[in-house]
Design a protein around this motif. Structure first.
Motif, short mmCIF file in Angstrom:
data_model
loop_
_atom_site.label_atom_id
_atom_site.label_comp_id
_atom_site.label_asym_id
_atom_site.label_seq_id
_atom_site.Cartn_x
_atom_site.Cartn_y
_atom_site.Cartn_z
N UNK A 111 0.81 -1.22 0.00
CA UNK A 111 0.00 0.00 0.00
C UNK A 111 0.84 1.27 0.00
N UNK A 112 2.14 1.13 0.25
CA UNK A 112 3.01 2.30 0.33
C UNK A 112 4.01 2.34 -0.82
N UNK A 113 3.68 1.62 -1.87
CA UNK A 113 4.53 1.57 -3.06
C UNK A 113 3.64 1.83 -4.30
N UNK A 114 4.24 2.38 -5.36
CA UNK A 114 3.46 2.54 -6.59
C UNK A 114 2.94 1.19 -7.07
N UNK A 115 1.81 1.14 -7.68
CA UNK A 115 0.91 2.23 -8.06
C UNK A 115 -0.12 2.60 -6.99
N UNK A 116 -0.08 1.92 -5.84
CA UNK A 116 -1.08 2.20 -4.80
C UNK A 116 -0.89 3.61 -4.22
N UNK A 117 0.32 4.14 -4.29
CA UNK A 117 0.58 5.48 -3.75
C UNK A 117 0.27 6.59 -4.75
N UNK A 156 -0.76 9.61 4.09
CA UNK A 156 0.23 9.84 3.03
C UNK A 156 -0.40 10.39 1.77
N UNK A 157 -1.60 9.92 1.44
CA UNK A 157 -2.29 10.42 0.25
C UNK A 157 -2.68 11.89 0.40
N UNK A 158 -3.02 12.29 1.61
CA UNK A 158 -3.39 13.68 1.86
C UNK A 158 -2.17 14.58 1.95
N UNK A 159 -1.07 14.05 2.46
CA UNK A 159 0.15 14.84 2.63
C UNK A 159 1.36 13.93 2.52
N UNK A 160 1.89 13.80 1.31
CA UNK A 160 3.00 12.88 1.05
C UNK A 160 4.25 13.25 1.82
N UNK A 161 4.35 14.49 2.25
CA UNK A 161 5.55 14.94 2.98
C UNK A 161 5.42 14.74 4.49
N UNK A 162 4.27 14.32 4.97
CA UNK A 162 4.04 14.22 6.41
C UNK A 162 5.04 13.31 7.11
N UNK A 163 5.26 12.12 6.58
CA UNK A 163 6.26 11.22 7.17
C UNK A 163 6.89 10.31 6.13
N UNK A 164 6.32 10.20 4.98
CA UNK A 164 6.91 9.45 3.88
C UNK A 164 6.57 7.98 3.87
N UNK A 178 6.26 4.82 6.74
CA UNK A 178 5.05 4.00 6.89
C UNK A 178 5.41 2.52 6.85
N UNK A 179 6.28 2.15 5.93
CA UNK A 179 6.73 0.76 5.84
C UNK A 179 7.39 0.35 7.15
N UNK A 180 8.25 1.21 7.68
CA UNK A 180 8.94 0.92 8.94
C UNK A 180 7.95 0.76 10.09
#
Length: 196
Positions: free
Chosen positions: A100-106, A172-180, A184-186
């Motif tokens: 969910x945190x990798x393209x194309x889902x992002x 992340x979808x609302x603010x990609x810069x919030x934490x990256x 999220x993966x971590x």
């Protein structure tokens, strides 16, 4: 001088339906639910409103088909992530959750479509059924991956981890810069490490 006649090719019914579904997803992503209408979808697809009604009963049928197609696409992405992770049960579990945190889902465009689907599922029985089936399938597959890792109470863990993934994806979808995405993966990896 003789005019050269160009060959006319008619798209298959499946191609037309797919084109309308893709156009609907794009319009939802660009304009949200309020800006999604027959005219906008047909303009995006380059077809007449009559063609939309020919392949779908109307815009409600088309939006429902778009939700189902988007859900099916996500399922295929998650399944491919698991298959690409090899045989290790923990690696397969993490691949499923972190896809969910990798393209194309992002893709940021996906947010507009998903929020419209979620909003419609609150009041539309058909959309609610697609939502329920999609999420039940996701949690069931996640539960199976958790069970393969010898997790206790896999069903409840699947609910909790699904909510965590959804929440992180939405933020992340609302603010990609919030934490990256890597953060999220971590976070998911740490949660799995603590729970399984």
């Amino acid at each position: 001088m003789t005019a050269v006649r160009q060959a006319f090719t008619r798209e298959s019914a499946d191609a037309r339906r797919t084109g309308l579904i893709e156009a609907t997803a794009a319009v939802l992503a660009e304009h949200g639910l309020a800006g999604t209408n027959v005219r906008a979808i047909c303009a995006k697809a380059g077809v007449s409103p009559g063609l939309l009604r020919h392949y779908f009963g109307g815009i409600d049928d088309l939006v429902a088909a778009t939700y189902q197609a988007t859900s099916d696409r996500m399922d295929a992405i998650f399944a491919a992530a698991v298959e690409g992770a090899g045989a290790d049960p923990r690696a397969r579990l993490l691949a499923y959750l972190t896809a969910s945190f990798r393209p194309p889902v992002t893709d940021p465009k996906l947010l507009g479509a998903w929020t419209a689907f979620w909003a419609l599922s609150r009041n539309d029985a058909r959309m609610a059924a697609i939502h329920a089936e999609s999420y039940a399938g996701y949690r069931e597959r996640l539960g199976g991956l958790l069970t393969a890792c010898d997790a206790l109470d896999a069903e409840r863990l699947a609910i909790m981890l699904t909510a965590m993934v959804d929440g992180l994806w939405l933020e992340l979808s609302l603010d990609a810069e919030s934490f990256g995405a890597e953060a999220a993966v971590e976070m998911i990896e740490r949660a799995v490490g603590a729970l399984v």
